[in-house]
Design a protein around this motif. Sequence first.
Motif, short mmCIF file in Angstrom:
data_model
loop_
_atom_site.label_atom_id
_atom_site.label_comp_id
_atom_site.label_asym_id
_atom_site.label_seq_id
_atom_site.Cartn_x
_atom_site.Cartn_y
_atom_site.Cartn_z
N ASP A 55 -6.91 7.25 -4.77
CA ASP A 55 -5.92 6.17 -4.73
C ASP A 55 -5.80 5.80 -3.26
OD1 ASP A 55 -3.95 4.37 -5.23
OD2 ASP A 55 -2.39 5.86 -5.67
N ALA A 85 -5.59 10.96 -6.10
CA ALA A 85 -4.52 10.83 -7.09
C ALA A 85 -4.50 12.03 -8.01
CB ALA A 85 -4.70 9.56 -7.90
N ARG A 88 -6.20 5.42 -17.80
CA ARG A 88 -5.00 4.90 -17.14
C ARG A 88 -4.31 3.96 -18.12
NH1 ARG A 88 -3.39 3.80 -11.43
NH2 ARG A 88 -1.75 2.25 -11.60
N TYR A 144 -3.11 8.72 -13.58
CA TYR A 144 -4.43 8.88 -14.18
C TYR A 144 -4.48 10.17 -15.00
CZ TYR A 144 -5.94 5.49 -10.67
OH TYR A 144 -6.08 4.37 -9.88
N GLY A 174 -0.89 10.84 -10.49
CA GLY A 174 -0.99 9.51 -9.91
C GLY A 174 -1.20 8.40 -10.92
#
Length: 173
Positions: A157, A162, A82, A58, A56
């Motif tokens: 998320d 995520a 991130r 990350y 996601g």
Amino acid sequence: MEGWSDSTFADVGEVARSRAVGWLRTAAAVLLTLVLVAGGVGLLGVRSSTASARGGGYDLELTYPRIARPGLDVPWSVKVHRDGGFEGEIVLAIDTSYFEVLEMRGRLPEPSSETAGDGLAYLTFDPPPGDEFTFALDVRIRAGKQWGESGSVSVMDGENSAVTIYFDTWLVP
């Protein structure tokens, strides 16, 4: 009653020299030696581990106690990366059953808000400058705990995870 000895020690020599007792003595000495060697090289102390996952957008990294003993301080920290930084709040979802083996003494940073539901603690943090966020717990294993615990930590998320890491902590006496 002829043939009976007046002494309660009459058969001690026979039993003490039997093969079964000799084998038990040898097994006990080997077991004691193994425990002493394991303790001497640090196998019976805290053994931390690091797990990582990506998803996601990350990168998630968790440092946690893999093997520990009650009453000892243990490492527990989460790093979230991130690329390009964080656009909004960071929400970590941590399995609440895992907290049963931990004695909490502090958290850094403190979440801006927190809630719990469905067996998860949701900790919300303001976004940090840059593209890395670290959350650490100052914890020790609760005294009297004899079994380990499994847990999970996720970066949320919205309503969905995520990225998630599942982990286990084993406790030894």
